[in-house]
Design a protein around this motif. Structure first.
Motif, PDB file in Angstrom:
ATOM      1  N   ALA A 185      30.133  69.645  -9.157  1.00 61.00           N
ATOM      2  CA  ALA A 185      28.969  70.350 -10.014  1.00 61.00           C
ATOM      3  C   ALA A 185      28.139  69.812 -10.775  1.00 61.00           C
ATOM      4  O   ALA A 185      28.795  68.814 -11.592  1.00 61.00           O
ATOM      5  N   GLY A 186      27.027  69.913 -11.057  1.00 63.64           N
ATOM      6  CA  GLY A 186      26.138  68.980 -11.925  1.00 63.64           C
ATOM      7  C   GLY A 186      25.232  70.073 -12.680  1.00 63.64           C
ATOM      8  O   GLY A 186      24.808  71.037 -12.216  1.00 63.64           O
ATOM      9  N   LEU A 187      25.051  69.745 -13.824  1.00 64.67           N
ATOM     10  CA  LEU A 187      24.107  70.837 -14.853  1.00 64.67           C
ATOM     11  C   LEU A 187      23.630  70.239 -15.829  1.00 64.67           C
ATOM     12  O   LEU A 187      23.966  68.887 -16.366  1.00 64.67           O
ATOM     13  N   THR A 188      22.475  70.535 -16.029  1.00 64.04           N
ATOM     14  CA  THR A 188      21.784  70.069 -17.212  1.00 64.04           C
ATOM     15  C   THR A 188      21.603  71.409 -18.363  1.00 64.04           C
ATOM     16  O   THR A 188      21.171  72.360 -17.959  1.00 64.04           O
ATOM     17  N   ILE A 189      22.102  71.214 -19.590  1.00 63.43           N
ATOM     18  CA  ILE A 189      21.989  72.401 -20.419  1.00 63.43           C
ATOM     19  C   ILE A 189      21.401  71.933 -21.859  1.00 63.43           C
ATOM     20  O   ILE A 189      22.068  70.800 -22.320  1.00 63.43           O
ATOM     21  N   PRO A 190      20.670  72.790 -22.485  1.00 64.25           N
ATOM     22  CA  PRO A 190      20.140  72.206 -23.930  1.00 64.25           C
ATOM     23  C   PRO A 190      21.461  72.230 -24.597  1.00 64.25           C
ATOM     24  O   PRO A 190      22.229  73.049 -24.596  1.00 64.25           O
ATOM     25  N   GLU A 191      21.469  71.474 -25.617  1.00 63.67           N
ATOM     26  CA  GLU A 191      22.800  71.354 -26.686  1.00 63.67           C
ATOM     27  C   GLU A 191      22.825  72.732 -27.316  1.00 63.67           C
ATOM     28  O   GLU A 191      23.959  73.191 -27.529  1.00 63.67           O
ATOM     29  N   GLU A 192      21.722  73.458 -27.764  1.00 64.10           N
ATOM     30  CA  GLU A 192      21.880  74.719 -28.653  1.00 64.10           C
ATOM     31  C   GLU A 192      22.590  75.998 -27.504  1.00 64.10           C
ATOM     32  O   GLU A 192      22.953  76.801 -28.222  1.00 64.10           O
ATOM     33  N   ASN A 193      22.491  75.470 -26.205  1.00 61.97           N
ATOM     34  CA  ASN A 193      23.008  76.710 -25.285  1.00 61.97           C
ATOM     35  C   ASN A 193      24.588  76.352 -25.115  1.00 61.97           C
ATOM     36  O   ASN A 193      25.062  77.315 -24.632  1.00 61.97           O
TER      37      ASN A 193
END
Length: 161
Positions: free
Chosen positions: A13-21
């Motif tokens: 699984a790959g994901l990009t998440i904003p640090e604040e989330n």
């Protein structure tokens, strides 16, 4: 809704998440885990292919097991239980968190190596070991890569398949 992007396949699984989330993602993931997983599912388990006597460990068995390769998700490497182990020498702690055992076999001695597990303590003679057979290029013979063990009198937590 927390990710910028995500994807992958059943083994990744790959994901990009904003640090604040990240804190909210952690909270939701932990809540989901509490709702769906039982305590038993959170306990690590080894699935054993069977039991071996130390006298059975050797190059002939290793070569037979090699015929089952390649190992992976659909064909896991066989893990064996060795019962009532006896040492030929004292265990040797080495590196940052490793140890080596020297087991008595029918033809002499076999090494068992545990990487990154010395902080759990070293097994005592007479206990059970669980591990996989592998070839040691360093010593030029079969060794056991330890995955788990019990002390004498403890019962093993692994399930024999």
């Amino acid at each position: 809704d927390l990710f910028d992007s995500f994807g992958g396949h059943e083994m990744a699984a790959g994901l990009t998440i904003p640090e604040e989330n990240i804190p909210e993602f952690r909270r939701r993931l932990e809540a989901h885990a509490r709702e769906t997983l039982s305590t038993g599912q959170l306990q690590p388990r080894l699935h054993l292919a069977g039991a071996l006597k130390a006298s059975e460990v050797g190059e002939a068995l290793f070569r037979e097991l090699e015929l089952l390769a390649p190992f992976g998700r659909e064909n896991p490497e066989p893990v064996f239980l060795l019962d009532d182990v006896r040492f030929t020498r004292r265990p040797k702690v080495f590196g940052n968190n490793h140890f080596k055992l020297f087991l008595r076999t029918g033809t002499g001695e076999c090494e068992a190596v545990a990487f990154n597990l010395a902080d759990r303590g070293v097994p005592a003679e007479g206990g059970q070991l669980a591990g996989v057979l592998e070839w040691s290029d360093y010593s030029g013979c079969v060794q056991i890569r330890l995955l788990d063990w019990t002390q004498p009198g403890e019962s093993h937590r692994a399930a024999v398949a």
